[in-house]
Write a protein that holds these residues in place. Structure first.
Motif, PDB file in Angstrom:
ATOM      1  N   LYS A   3      42.170  42.316  41.682  1.00  0.00           N
ATOM      2  CA  LYS A   3      40.774  41.965  41.939  1.00  0.00           C
ATOM      3  C   LYS A   3      40.720  42.018  43.573  1.00  0.00           C
ATOM      4  O   LYS A   3      39.864  42.306  43.999  1.00  0.00           O
ATOM      5  CB  LYS A   3      40.201  40.886  41.144  1.00  0.00           C
ATOM      6  N   ALA A   4      41.759  41.050  43.910  1.00  0.00           N
ATOM      7  CA  ALA A   4      42.003  40.779  45.369  1.00  0.00           C
ATOM      8  C   ALA A   4      42.239  41.908  46.128  1.00  0.00           C
ATOM      9  O   ALA A   4      41.247  42.004  47.382  1.00  0.00           O
ATOM     10  CB  ALA A   4      42.881  39.876  45.655  1.00  0.00           C
ATOM     11  N   ILE A   5      42.908  42.884  45.790  1.00  0.00           N
ATOM     12  CA  ILE A   5      43.218  44.152  46.473  1.00  0.00           C
ATOM     13  C   ILE A   5      41.757  45.095  46.702  1.00  0.00           C
ATOM     14  O   ILE A   5      41.399  45.685  47.520  1.00  0.00           O
ATOM     15  CB  ILE A   5      44.449  45.171  45.982  1.00  0.00           C
ATOM     16  N   ALA A   6      41.332  45.075  45.313  1.00  0.00           N
ATOM     17  CA  ALA A   6      40.056  46.061  45.069  1.00  0.00           C
ATOM     18  C   ALA A   6      39.056  45.566  46.069  1.00  0.00           C
ATOM     19  O   ALA A   6      38.272  46.475  46.730  1.00  0.00           O
ATOM     20  CB  ALA A   6      39.692  45.911  43.650  1.00  0.00           C
ATOM     21  N   ARG A   7      39.073  44.368  46.253  1.00  0.00           N
ATOM     22  CA  ARG A   7      37.797  43.535  47.071  1.00  0.00           C
ATOM     23  C   ARG A   7      38.203  44.128  48.484  1.00  0.00           C
ATOM     24  O   ARG A   7      37.232  44.502  49.407  1.00  0.00           O
ATOM     25  CB  ARG A   7      37.872  42.353  47.039  1.00  0.00           C
TER      26      ARG A   7
END
Ligand SMILES: [Zn+2]
Length: 214
Positions: A3-7
């Protein structure tokens, strides 16, 4: 993908829309394609809450930034011994880019400074323990001045004292000395109080910090 990278990817898409698709021929990156000419170097902490561009609203090309643990400037040492990331960036900024300003940006709740104040202990041989010895003078100043104060108060003072150490160390580099003597370079020590949302500036003459009215 986490999720962190997708953000972050979503963020990059917005960045690209802003800088690469709107009005392409006059875009910031069109102008920067031939090279960078930043007027200011900023030496900041790696802390995720103290992003120089976010704090200042700087645009691409405005700030030449080096970030490290506790925004420290080491003294000038022989280049052949060890690896000198911060000194290399400093050399490039002053000698090649000829920046007009260097800002050392300290901040409240600095983890590196907290480690410094807790003393070397078991971490003496760690990379951080060794790195933080740059600011040993700041620790000693605090322990001499306010030995009985609580940890938060001591850390706050050490965060500010370490900025004085970094300004002193900046002046040990011959190319910095020359640029200052030629009146082509000004040094600033700024402290960001992230609890209050305020900036403080070191006054060279009095060695006191005063709050900036912004
Ligand atoms: Zn920090």
């Amino acid at each position: 993908m986490s999720k962190a990278i997708a953000r972050l990817m979503v963020g990059f898409r917005k960045f690209r829309e802003k800088y690469f698709q709107e009005n392409m021929e006059h875009s910031v990156y069109q102008k920067l394609a031939s090279g960078q000419t930043p007027k200011t170097m900023l030496i900041g902490c790696s802390d995720s809450r103290v992003d120089p561009a976010i704090l200042t609203g700087a645009e691409p090309g405005d700030l030449f930034v080096v970030r490290n643990v506790a925004n420290l400037v080491p003294p000038c040492e022989p280049s052949r011994v060890g690896f000198h990331g911060t000194s290399s960036a400093l050399e490039f900024a002053v000698s090649a880019l000829k920046v007009e300003n260097i800002i050392v940006l300290g901040h409240r709740q600095c983890g590196g400074i907290r480690a410094l104040m807790r003393g070397p202990g078991e971490a003496a041989m760690s990379f951080i323990g060794q790195w933080m010895t740059i600011a040993e003078d700041a620790r000693e100043a605090v322990l001499q001045e306010i030995p009985e104060a609580d940890e938060e108060t001591q850390c706050r003072m050490a965060e500010m004292e370490s900025l004085k150490v970094s300004i002193r160390n900046l002046k040990t580099f011959p190319f910095v000395q020359e640029a200052i003597a030629a009146k082509q370079l000004t040094l600033f020590a700024i402290y960001f109080d992230l609890e209050q949302g305020q900036l403080w500036e070191l006054d060279e003459a009095s060695q006191m910090f005063r709050r900036l009215e912004i």
